[in-house]
Design an enzyme around this catalytic site. Sequence first.
Site, PDB file in Angstrom:
ATOM      1  N   TYR A 608       0.941  -1.330   0.100  1.00  0.00           N
ATOM      2  CA  TYR A 608      -0.158  -0.077  -0.057  1.00  0.00           C
ATOM      3  C   TYR A 608       0.697   1.313   0.122  1.00  0.00           C
ATOM      4  CZ  TYR A 608      -3.991  -2.888   0.484  1.00  0.00           C
ATOM      5  OH  TYR A 608      -5.080  -3.928   0.259  1.00  0.00           O
ATOM      6  N   ASP A 729      -8.138   1.826  -3.464  1.00  0.00           N
ATOM      7  CA  ASP A 729      -7.651   2.052  -2.254  1.00  0.00           C
ATOM      8  C   ASP A 729      -7.661   3.757  -1.814  1.00  0.00           C
ATOM      9  OD1 ASP A 729      -5.983   1.040   0.325  1.00  0.00           O
ATOM     10  OD2 ASP A 729      -4.692   2.756  -0.444  1.00  0.00           O
ATOM     11  N   GLU A 754     -12.606   2.349  -1.769  1.00  0.00           N
ATOM     12  CA  GLU A 754     -12.709   2.237  -0.112  1.00  0.00           C
ATOM     13  C   GLU A 754     -12.829   3.748   0.127  1.00  0.00           C
ATOM     14  OE1 GLU A 754      -9.560   1.407   3.442  1.00  0.00           O
ATOM     15  OE2 GLU A 754      -9.020   2.091   1.641  1.00  0.00           O
ATOM     16  N   SER A 758     -15.021   8.485   9.609  1.00  0.00           N
ATOM     17  CA  SER A 758     -15.882   8.163  10.733  1.00  0.00           C
ATOM     18  C   SER A 758     -17.338   8.388  10.746  1.00  0.00           C
ATOM     19  CB  SER A 758     -15.158   8.962  12.151  1.00  0.00           C
ATOM     20  OG  SER A 758     -14.014   8.865  12.126  1.00  0.00           O
ATOM     21  N   LYS A 817     -36.260   1.019   6.327  1.00  0.00           N
ATOM     22  CA  LYS A 817     -35.321   0.684   5.395  1.00  0.00           C
ATOM     23  C   LYS A 817     -34.045   0.491   6.048  1.00  0.00           C
ATOM     24  CE  LYS A 817     -37.466   2.652   1.518  1.00  0.00           C
ATOM     25  NZ  LYS A 817     -37.589   3.642   0.242  1.00  0.00           N
ATOM     26  N   TRP A 824     -29.968   3.074   0.356  1.00  0.00           N
ATOM     27  CA  TRP A 824     -30.077   4.090  -0.642  1.00  0.00           C
ATOM     28  C   TRP A 824     -29.888   3.603  -2.175  1.00  0.00           C
ATOM     29  CZ3 TRP A 824     -28.283   8.992   2.409  1.00  0.00           C
ATOM     30  CH2 TRP A 824     -29.135   9.361   3.278  1.00  0.00           C
ATOM     31  N   TRP A 825     -28.588   2.931  -2.204  1.00  0.00           N
ATOM     32  CA  TRP A 825     -28.169   2.726  -3.504  1.00  0.00           C
ATOM     33  C   TRP A 825     -27.747   1.280  -3.286  1.00  0.00           C
ATOM     34  CZ3 TRP A 825     -25.264   6.825  -6.953  1.00  0.00           C
ATOM     35  CH2 TRP A 825     -25.428   6.452  -8.013  1.00  0.00           C
ATOM     36  N   HIS A 836      -8.659  -6.606   5.732  1.00  0.00           N
ATOM     37  CA  HIS A 836      -7.288  -6.419   6.172  1.00  0.00           C
ATOM     38  C   HIS A 836      -6.984  -5.579   6.930  1.00  0.00           C
ATOM     39  CE1 HIS A 836      -7.508  -3.932   3.030  1.00  0.00           C
ATOM     40  NE2 HIS A 836      -6.177  -3.371   3.210  1.00  0.00           N
ATOM     41  N   ASP A 837      -7.558  -4.157   6.926  1.00  0.00           N
ATOM     42  CA  ASP A 837      -7.598  -3.200   8.062  1.00  0.00           C
ATOM     43  C   ASP A 837      -8.224  -3.243   9.221  1.00  0.00           C
ATOM     44  OD1 ASP A 837      -5.777  -1.399   6.306  1.00  0.00           O
ATOM     45  OD2 ASP A 837      -7.336  -1.246   5.093  1.00  0.00           O
ATOM     46  N   GLN A 842      -4.097  -6.173  12.312  1.00  0.00           N
ATOM     47  CA  GLN A 842      -3.963  -4.653  12.532  1.00  0.00           C
ATOM     48  C   GLN A 842      -5.100  -4.589  13.474  1.00  0.00           C
ATOM     49  OE1 GLN A 842      -2.678  -1.853   9.663  1.00  0.00           O
ATOM     50  NE2 GLN A 842      -3.970  -3.162   8.125  1.00  0.00           N
TER      51      GLN A 842
END
Length: 951
Positions: A608, A729, A754, A758, A817, A824-825, A836-837, A842
């Site tokens: 990465y 990524d 990705e 928060s 819903k 929504w979509w 993996h994160d 990790q």
Amino acid sequence: MSTVSLKPVSHIRRREIPRRRSKSKPLFRSLSFLNCYSSNNYVFSDARIFCNFPPSRISLPLSVSAVSTDTSAILEPFQSTDISSKDTFPVKLPEMLEGKITVRLDQVKHSSNWELRVGVNLPGEWFLHWGVSYSYDIGSEWERPPSNMIPPGSISIKDHAIDTPMKKSSSSSAEGDTLYEVKIDLKPSKVISSINFVVKDEETGAWYQHNGRDFTVPVVDYIKDGTNITGPKRGFRFWPGVLGQLSNILLRTDTTHNKGQENSSESRDSKEENSQLEGFYFELPIAKQILVDKSVSVSIRNCPEMAKNLIYLETDIPGDIVLHWGVCRNDPRKWEIPPAPHPPETIVFKDRALRTPLQPRDSGEGSSAIIILGEGFSGFLFVLRLNENTWLNYKGNDFYIPLSSSTSSPIKKIDDKSKDVQVEETEEASQANPISGFTDGIIRDLKDLVPDFSSEKNQKVKSKEDQANILQQIERLAAEAYNIFRNSFQTFSEEPPVETHATAEVQQIERLADEAYNIFRNSVQTFSEEPPVETNASVEVKEKSLPAKICSGTGTGYEILCQGFNWESHKSGRWYVELKEKAEELASLGFSMIWLPPPTESVSPQGYMPKDLYNLNSRYGSIDELKDLVKRFHEVGIRVLGDAVINHRCAQYQNHNGVWNKFGGRLNWDDRAVVADDPHFQGKGNKSSGDNFHAAPNIDHSQEFVRNDLKEWLCWLRKEIGYDGWRLDFARGFWGGYVKDYMEASEPYFAVGEYWDSLSYSYGVMDHNQDAHRQRIIDWIRATTGTAGAFDVTTKGILHSALERCEYWRLSDHKGKPPGVIGWWPSRAVTFVENHDTGSTQGHWRFPSGKEMQGYAYILTHPGTPSVFFDHIFSHYRNEIGSLISIRKRNNIHCRSTVQILKAERDVYAAVVDEKLAMKIGPGHFEPPTRSSGGWSLTCEGRDYKLWEAL
């Protein structure tokens, strides 16, 4: 240079009601705002307008008189007293202006001082962003100039640059254009070696450079190697073409250095003593998009003696414009084709509308059309096609012009919120805001496609390729309608969405799309997938045919994704070889896609922190082993996603300040490829379009050369390695519009970004309403125009709180819903429990321990595309996960499946999916309700979860 984005501006208009208009035929309601959608944005006038229609402007095409001999008397030029009504719609359209940046260095008369003038001859709010290089400071190209050089009104930018506004010059350019100019006084000094600058248009945010680099004006003979020089340098003379697009270069010097003098090792001081400042002038051609005032006018002449309405439409918008038009009786959303006569060259469009090319006006400016309509119609409907991809409409609706008719319904006058605007409405008119006529057209197109698609006769005749093409159209139309809806109604705002009439329209589109997909899945053998068969690893798996691509970046809707690595997979150095041995087992479990780790050379072993993007020998294995792995997955019917890390890149070389921001390998970019607002890496690109990742230089995707290189790289990976799609990524680091560019170039089968930030918390507890969080993900997906999906981080976070705190009521939003992106979509949401994160070694955001299977019972039964983490597959959860996948596939659950939430209480969540699969998670009790067509059969259960299939 940045791309300029123009936003629509509301305007107010008035209808002119001529004095001669009969009171017995008042006007219908007319809509209040213009709008236009396309790849280009149009901005509409803010001015109120009262229009006169002088007869001298009307020039009727001769060919129209031949349409009908019976109506020839009507085709006389309009007189202002004959006009029943007239509407004029002001429009602002973008237009590209060509201009130039001028740079002139002259000696002040009767003085030893010099004067640098930089000018621009285009309108705008121009600034000179500039600094100097000091001959004693080899490590820095930009420094703050001495105070005696800085013009009044300048602003300091940190400690290394100055912004000086460019003011209108008293003297115009040679072509008569207004010249915006700044003057810098310069006293020759051995201390300052050069003046460096770029030109910025504050109106658009665009930066103008010289050959992609800063302008550099040499002041003494000593200039650093590799500098992008503007003006003369010892031993270097400019000629037309040498500096790209430079023109009219006029140098006043014949002084040169011989080669030996240039390469000598004489001291810098001796060079400076021999230097002589020389004047010069040059021009750099530039272009800027501005807005120009245009209009569309519609005039109506009522001819009672002929029982006809004569409509004259004219516009000064340039180009070959097509009028897409029809009429209506009482419902302005229901288009009809009027009987002949029709204007010349008119064609019928899908038996619902007419298309007429506008004819050039005699004045040579703009175009027009004349339309003759009989009585009995309440309104004239139209939109304008400006080019192949651009349509002009009226605030998302069709233009609607009321017609005078003896059969018109009585109307009443009402007040409008806009001042001085008179709006009139029929008594029968709906109080709800009608959705765009284009959305209606999309619904009609879908309705046409579905019956055509489901016809038993057509299923036998159509090839698989033809049926796949129909599905592509359905996907495109549904996505288009969805975007129109979301852009027109702020359903995704942080405030609770407002219920509108349009919701039913979009739901109708979704239902039709689902119906077509189900018909397709049940009828086309290419896409059918048998339930996974339990086999030992030693049993040979026959080569499966891969499903055909439906729509770029979105797959078929039935994909199940496996993340094929964890944070420690690189350690063996032969991960590709090890994973190849598991291909058969993953196929037998029912996975249709696998996500592989980043393939490039990287500073970090996990991949990465990429360096040379074309070096695919990584800690996971060699490029040949990667090719063999991809080939093997294809043999067992599994598509392969590559992990594309394109937000940031590790440099291979340092700049003169010791900062790592120069790249090597095939993509040997310099600091122009790095964003300017990351203080760690001294980039000279534009500001970042997203959040910065501070561990490595963030790539400036606004640079065209960067985008071109990345598109070429992605296409190379597709061809060379055989990747079928991408996992992107750190997608929140760059604008989704750039992703659209990359997806359209590389044409992936599936793509997911990705976008992880928060969720909302209050006093350490997660908020129930996470609409703002999923809104940000939706916005990014929408910026890609739906060419890529995104991981449903919202759903993962809500599952965390619901399961950890035994608060299963969180799994239903205020509208009943699913509360994540799948609510929504769903077709663009990739759901997951761990990756993996968040998990692995990790553990940044680990799923509640022991409750992982409740998470999988949720995502493997719900819409969206589920992703299963490698560590969970090859663990004691393997058989349970395999059973859930088998049930999903057996019931044809897909990314658009419908969810009916039956319970969302403290200790239990339960739902029915597609009316054929019932599920519950949580320790609380639930039994599925009785079905009229049959009962339910408990098919799977585990710790705090159960699934039932319809009998």
